[in-house]
Design a protein around this motif. Sequence first.
Motif, short mmCIF file in Angstrom:
data_model
loop_
_atom_site.label_atom_id
_atom_site.label_comp_id
_atom_site.label_asym_id
_atom_site.label_seq_id
_atom_site.Cartn_x
_atom_site.Cartn_y
_atom_site.Cartn_z
N MET A 128 0.83 -1.20 0.00
CA MET A 128 0.00 0.00 0.00
C MET A 128 0.87 1.25 0.00
O MET A 128 2.00 1.23 0.46
CB MET A 128 -0.91 0.00 1.23
CG MET A 128 -2.11 -0.94 1.13
SD MET A 128 -3.04 -0.77 -0.39
CE MET A 128 -3.88 0.79 -0.05
N PRO A 129 0.33 2.35 -0.50
CA PRO A 129 1.09 3.60 -0.53
C PRO A 129 1.44 4.09 0.87
O PRO A 129 0.81 3.69 1.85
CB PRO A 129 0.15 4.58 -1.23
CG PRO A 129 -1.21 3.98 -1.13
CD PRO A 129 -1.01 2.50 -1.07
N ALA A 130 2.43 4.98 0.92
CA ALA A 130 2.94 5.43 2.21
C ALA A 130 2.03 6.43 2.90
O ALA A 130 2.21 6.71 4.07
CB ALA A 130 4.32 6.03 2.02
N HIS A 131 1.05 6.98 2.17
CA HIS A 131 0.20 8.00 2.79
C HIS A 131 -0.82 7.35 3.72
O HIS A 131 -0.97 6.15 3.74
CB HIS A 131 -0.48 8.84 1.72
CG HIS A 131 -1.43 8.06 0.88
ND1 HIS A 131 -1.04 7.32 -0.20
CD2 HIS A 131 -2.76 7.86 0.99
CE1 HIS A 131 -2.09 6.72 -0.71
NE2 HIS A 131 -3.15 7.02 -0.02
N ASP A 132 -1.51 8.20 4.44
CA ASP A 132 -2.50 7.73 5.40
C ASP A 132 -3.79 7.39 4.64
O ASP A 132 -4.68 8.22 4.51
CB ASP A 132 -2.73 8.85 6.43
CG ASP A 132 -3.71 8.43 7.51
OD1 ASP A 132 -3.94 7.21 7.65
OD2 ASP A 132 -4.25 9.31 8.18
N HIS A 133 -3.85 6.18 4.11
CA HIS A 133 -4.98 5.77 3.29
C HIS A 133 -6.18 5.45 4.17
O HIS A 133 -6.10 4.60 5.04
CB HIS A 133 -4.59 4.55 2.45
CG HIS A 133 -5.64 4.15 1.46
ND1 HIS A 133 -5.85 4.86 0.29
CD2 HIS A 133 -6.53 3.15 1.46
CE1 HIS A 133 -6.84 4.27 -0.39
NE2 HIS A 133 -7.26 3.24 0.31
N GLN A 134 -7.26 6.16 3.93
CA GLN A 134 -8.42 6.00 4.81
C GLN A 134 -9.66 5.70 4.00
O GLN A 134 -9.97 6.38 3.02
CB GLN A 134 -8.61 7.29 5.59
CG GLN A 134 -9.16 7.06 6.98
CD GLN A 134 -9.66 8.37 7.59
OE1 GLN A 134 -9.17 9.44 7.24
NE2 GLN A 134 -10.62 8.27 8.48
N ASP A 141 -10.43 11.55 -0.69
CA ASP A 141 -9.28 12.42 -0.41
C ASP A 141 -7.97 11.93 -0.99
O ASP A 141 -6.97 12.62 -0.89
CB ASP A 141 -9.16 12.70 1.09
CG ASP A 141 -9.74 11.60 1.95
OD1 ASP A 141 -9.76 10.43 1.49
OD2 ASP A 141 -10.16 11.90 3.07
N CYS A 142 -7.92 10.71 -1.55
CA CYS A 142 -6.69 10.33 -2.25
C CYS A 142 -6.98 9.59 -3.55
O CYS A 142 -7.99 8.91 -3.68
CB CYS A 142 -5.72 9.58 -1.35
SG CYS A 142 -6.33 8.06 -0.64
N LEU A 143 -6.10 9.79 -4.50
CA LEU A 143 -6.28 9.25 -5.84
C LEU A 143 -5.61 7.89 -6.01
O LEU A 143 -4.46 7.72 -5.63
CB LEU A 143 -5.63 10.19 -6.85
CG LEU A 143 -6.48 11.30 -7.48
CD1 LEU A 143 -5.60 12.16 -8.36
CD2 LEU A 143 -7.63 10.71 -8.29
N HIS A 144 -6.35 6.95 -6.56
CA HIS A 144 -5.77 5.65 -6.91
C HIS A 144 -6.44 5.17 -8.18
O HIS A 144 -7.53 5.63 -8.51
CB HIS A 144 -6.04 4.62 -5.80
CG HIS A 144 -5.34 4.92 -4.53
ND1 HIS A 144 -4.01 4.66 -4.32
CD2 HIS A 144 -5.78 5.52 -3.39
CE1 HIS A 144 -3.66 5.06 -3.11
NE2 HIS A 144 -4.71 5.59 -2.53
N ASP A 145 -5.80 4.22 -8.87
CA ASP A 145 -6.45 3.55 -9.97
C ASP A 145 -7.21 2.40 -9.32
O ASP A 145 -6.67 1.31 -9.16
CB ASP A 145 -5.42 2.98 -10.95
CG ASP A 145 -4.59 4.07 -11.60
OD1 ASP A 145 -5.16 5.10 -11.99
OD2 ASP A 145 -3.35 3.89 -11.70
ZN LIG Z 1 -4.91 6.31 -0.59
#
Ligand SMILES: [Zn+2]
Length: 155
Positions: free
Chosen positions: A1-7, A98-102
């Motif tokens: 998973m990406p390093a950001h705070d994925h919520q 709040d975050c972009l993913h494919d």
């Molecule tokens: Zn995310």
Amino acid sequence: MPAHDHQLHEGESLREAARERLQDKGEQWTEMRASVFEALAGFDRPASAYDIAEAVSKAQGRRVAANSVYRILDLFVGANLARRVESANAYVANQHPDCLHDCIFLICDNCGQAVHLDDDKVSGGVRDAAAGAGFSASRPVIEVRGTCGECDTDS
Ligand SMILES: [Zn+2]
Ligand SMILES: [Zn+2]
Ligand SMILES: [Zn+2]
């Protein structure tokens, strides 16, 4: 998973995150847009513009045209509030406005449920392969058809 705070948001927190995101984009969170989002988030599987127009009409006690719902869904997709599930020709509320993913969708051929996955390694691989073929991928669509865990139990 990406390093950001994925919520992943749900319920009230999802509505709040969606409203904030749309307003950050310089768009208004109108009553109509709020009801379309509410209806979209209320479905437990991908919903068509017609399904959503039905639900909004029922909630508001007046006829809402699928066309105006369609325009709002388009705006939502552009703002990352909703995703289009291409192979189902339908929409789902995006749980991470709040975050972009494919986003990757696993769609059950039996019940129509769509499981939403975010795996940037997989989608990154598709982007890299496209780049290797000299193709600039603006939006990889990764959808898997099959049978969900619930429908598979009695096999
Ligand atoms: Zn995310
Ligand atoms: Zn996603
Ligand atoms: Zn199923």
